[in-house]
Design an enzyme around this catalytic site. Sequence first.
Site, mmCIF file in Angstrom:
data_model
loop_
_atom_site.group_PDB
_atom_site.id
_atom_site.type_symbol
_atom_site.label_atom_id
_atom_site.label_comp_id
_atom_site.label_asym_id
_atom_site.label_seq_id
_atom_site.Cartn_x
_atom_site.Cartn_y
_atom_site.Cartn_z
ATOM 1 N N GLY A 84 15.866 28.356 -3.424
ATOM 2 C CA GLY A 84 16.833 27.614 -2.621
ATOM 3 C C GLY A 84 16.066 26.484 -1.902
ATOM 4 N N ARG B 239 32.786 36.221 9.565
ATOM 5 C CA ARG B 239 33.107 35.272 10.115
ATOM 6 C C ARG B 239 33.076 34.141 9.526
ATOM 7 N NH1 ARG B 239 28.380 32.293 11.449
ATOM 8 N NH2 ARG B 239 26.440 33.660 11.110
ATOM 9 N N GLU C 218 23.831 33.206 -0.405
ATOM 10 C CA GLU C 218 22.596 33.567 -0.064
ATOM 11 C C GLU C 218 22.887 34.915 0.584
ATOM 12 O OE1 GLU C 218 20.214 31.139 2.252
ATOM 13 O OE2 GLU C 218 21.253 29.250 1.492
ATOM 14 N N PHE D 276 25.377 25.924 16.422
ATOM 15 C CA PHE D 276 24.395 26.675 17.291
ATOM 16 C C PHE D 276 23.487 25.856 17.809
ATOM 17 C CE2 PHE D 276 25.689 29.292 13.476
ATOM 18 C CZ PHE D 276 25.927 30.498 14.207
HETATM 19 P P1 ADP Z 1 14.834 30.044 -1.204
HETATM 20 O O1 ADP Z 1 15.325 29.149 -0.260
HETATM 21 O O2 ADP Z 1 14.178 29.659 -2.092
HETATM 22 O O3 ADP Z 1 15.990 30.985 -1.370
HETATM 23 P P2 ADP Z 1 13.837 32.180 0.881
HETATM 24 O O4 ADP Z 1 12.822 32.206 1.636
HETATM 25 O O5 ADP Z 1 15.310 32.113 1.436
HETATM 26 O O6 ADP Z 1 13.720 30.791 -0.104
HETATM 27 O O7 ADP Z 1 13.816 33.409 -0.227
HETATM 28 C C1 ADP Z 1 12.816 33.509 -1.213
HETATM 29 C C2 ADP Z 1 13.088 34.865 -1.966
HETATM 30 O O8 ADP Z 1 12.486 36.076 -1.427
HETATM 31 C C3 ADP Z 1 14.378 35.220 -2.392
HETATM 32 O O9 ADP Z 1 14.639 34.424 -3.566
HETATM 33 C C4 ADP Z 1 14.071 36.673 -3.102
HETATM 34 O O10 ADP Z 1 13.263 36.518 -4.447
HETATM 35 C C5 ADP Z 1 12.794 37.178 -1.924
HETATM 36 N N1 ADP Z 1 12.936 38.295 -1.167
HETATM 37 C C6 ADP Z 1 12.126 39.029 -0.413
HETATM 38 N N2 ADP Z 1 12.828 39.773 0.342
HETATM 39 C C7 ADP Z 1 13.948 39.402 0.308
HETATM 40 C C8 ADP Z 1 15.230 40.042 0.954
HETATM 41 N N3 ADP Z 1 14.995 40.995 1.935
HETATM 42 N N4 ADP Z 1 16.521 39.341 0.799
HETATM 43 C C9 ADP Z 1 16.621 38.337 -0.043
HETATM 44 N N5 ADP Z 1 15.602 37.982 -0.825
HETATM 45 C C10 ADP Z 1 14.252 38.514 -0.683
HETATM 46 N N1 RBF Z 2 23.793 28.871 8.154
HETATM 47 C C1 RBF Z 2 24.672 28.085 8.748
HETATM 48 O O1 RBF Z 2 24.411 26.768 8.938
HETATM 49 N N2 RBF Z 2 25.539 28.581 9.690
HETATM 50 C C2 RBF Z 2 25.808 29.836 9.660
HETATM 51 O O2 RBF Z 2 26.751 30.242 10.257
HETATM 52 C C3 RBF Z 2 25.073 30.814 8.853
HETATM 53 N N3 RBF Z 2 25.228 32.155 8.758
HETATM 54 C C4 RBF Z 2 24.470 32.818 8.092
HETATM 55 C C5 RBF Z 2 24.731 34.316 8.194
HETATM 56 C C6 RBF Z 2 23.927 35.097 7.227
HETATM 57 C C7 RBF Z 2 24.122 36.578 7.141
HETATM 58 C C8 RBF Z 2 22.739 34.643 6.423
HETATM 59 C C9 RBF Z 2 22.013 35.413 5.419
HETATM 60 C C10 RBF Z 2 22.707 33.127 6.329
HETATM 61 C C11 RBF Z 2 23.527 32.250 7.286
HETATM 62 N N4 RBF Z 2 23.347 30.948 7.414
HETATM 63 C C12 RBF Z 2 24.083 30.236 8.156
HETATM 64 C C13 RBF Z 2 22.553 30.340 6.146
HETATM 65 C C14 RBF Z 2 21.106 29.759 6.531
HETATM 66 O O3 RBF Z 2 21.352 28.498 6.918
HETATM 67 C C15 RBF Z 2 20.442 29.983 5.058
HETATM 68 O O4 RBF Z 2 19.933 31.206 4.766
HETATM 69 C C16 RBF Z 2 19.073 29.005 5.311
HETATM 70 O O5 RBF Z 2 19.360 27.701 5.201
HETATM 71 C C17 RBF Z 2 18.243 29.528 4.125
HETATM 72 O O6 RBF Z 2 18.514 28.901 2.945
HETATM 73 MG MG MG Z 3 17.250 31.735 0.145
#
Ligand code: ADP
Ligand code: RBF
Ligand code: MG
Length: 428
Positions: free
Chosen positions: A287, A384, A358, A390
């Site tokens: 991501g 939601r 995600e 925010f």
């Molecule tokens: P990206 O923007 O590349 O998704 P993140 O920081 O959101 O970066 O996540 C990176 C990775 O962390 C996920 O793709 C997954 O492989 C790993 N990961 C480790 N723990 C968790 C978790 N509890 N839930 C989801 N992904 C996790």
């Molecule tokens: N991103 C938003 O911009 N608005 C949201 O309301 C929002 N809610 C989220 C709720 C959950 C349960 C999760 C896991 C993510 C949410 N995010 C939201 C996404 C968040 O922006 C994203 O995970 C980060 O940008 C990392 O890629």
């Molecule tokens: Mg991610």
Amino acid sequence: MLAVSPALYRENFVCRAIDPVTHGSQTKLSMPSIEAIVFDLDGTCLSTEQLIVDVARRVLQRKGSSLTKEALEQSIGKPPLDAWQSTIDALGLEASAEDLYAESEAELTEHWHDASYMPGALRLIHHLRGQTASLKIGLATSTPRAVLAKKIQNKPLLQRVFQAVVCGDDDDIRGRGKPHPACFLKVCSLLSVEPSRTLVFEDAPSGLVAALEAGCHCVYVPSIANDSAEEALSEAMRQRVTRIPTLLAFDPVAFGLEAFRDTVEGTIPFVEHPESVIRIRGTVVKGFGRGSSELGIPTANVDTMAVARVLPGATTGIFYGWASLPGKYPGTVYATALSIGWNPFFKSGDDDVGKTCEPWLLHDFGGEDFYGAEIAVLVLGFIRPESGEFSSLEALVDRIKEDGEVTKRVLAGEAMMAFREDEFLRGR
Ligand code: ADP
Ligand code: RBF
Ligand code: MG
């Protein structure tokens, strides 16, 4: 949940009820009481988009080509001929859009009944027909009557719920399709209601204009994500539009209608209508690298094609369910809170930022990552709409953590626990 009698809303009503799912975003200060609901069909009640993509794949296969992600992205949401032209351009095909369109139409005829309900449509229609006060329900579709019969042939609810149905090829409608208001005026007259007391559900800009020109209120649930249909409207007309990202975010109380009675912890569980459960199976991809580092909440982003296969392109929201990594940890099921959408908080005007799906698995993997792994997500409810409102990053993080807590509480319920055993989580 709030239970508000429509009787409270006689003539002009003032509604300040805060719905836990929609967060009161649809509060209408003043409008006549609603006596009828009119639905559009394609893209509003039925998700025909995926069906069209499947048929397009087969048409292309017969031409010795195949649909690519780029071609799909450039054509989705466009009118059929334009969509075919974009596909031809993206794939560099030697073909005419007219021919491919004709070929796809011939095949679609046989498959319309495969279309599933749009997220929240089945629930909403069931709820509206169960209102204690009499509420009329109609359909105004551009679809020809013979095609309508095919589209609803295996949808008994849609066969019996409408007290009036207006089709695109009806005598007095032909040649006056949406954005002309004729179909909405006709359905209101058949239902014997004033357009000003009619609430129309539409997904297309042309339908929105038609409903407003007829004098109706319109709940606009756009099929084309991030569109700007309201910009073309006069200020007065805009007053009669309520935009929501998905029918799951519709708040009937804001329109003087009865509140939904199926919410649990302020969320919408899908288990009452099992056909509403969404099954996403894809690959964990990279991501923006923001999850762990900026938010302290890692999310296993799922490849976009996998999501597009099972969810209409414009549908967004924060959901919960069960997830598994069948190739990596077979037999283990994780609770997950997931966001599907454009992450508006981070968008800051960048239109190129794509939709992401995600899942945050509510489990500590000790810093391990599983990029490239197969992930299965069984989506069992809606928490939601996603929000960009925010005040700070901390506020977003707090809200996501709250989503995680809600998820754990709701998934502890018996019906939710039963889904841990679902075949889908075991892998291919
Ligand atoms: P990206 O923007 O590349 O998704 P993140 O920081 O959101 O970066 O996540 C990176 C990775 O962390 C996920 O793709 C997954 O492989 C790993 N990961 C480790 N723990 C968790 C978790 N509890 N839930 C989801 N992904 C996790
Ligand atoms: N991103 C938003 O911009 N608005 C949201 O309301 C929002 N809610 C989220 C709720 C959950 C349960 C999760 C896991 C993510 C949410 N995010 C939201 C996404 C968040 O922006 C994203 O995970 C980060 O940008 C990392 O890629
Ligand atoms: Mg991610």
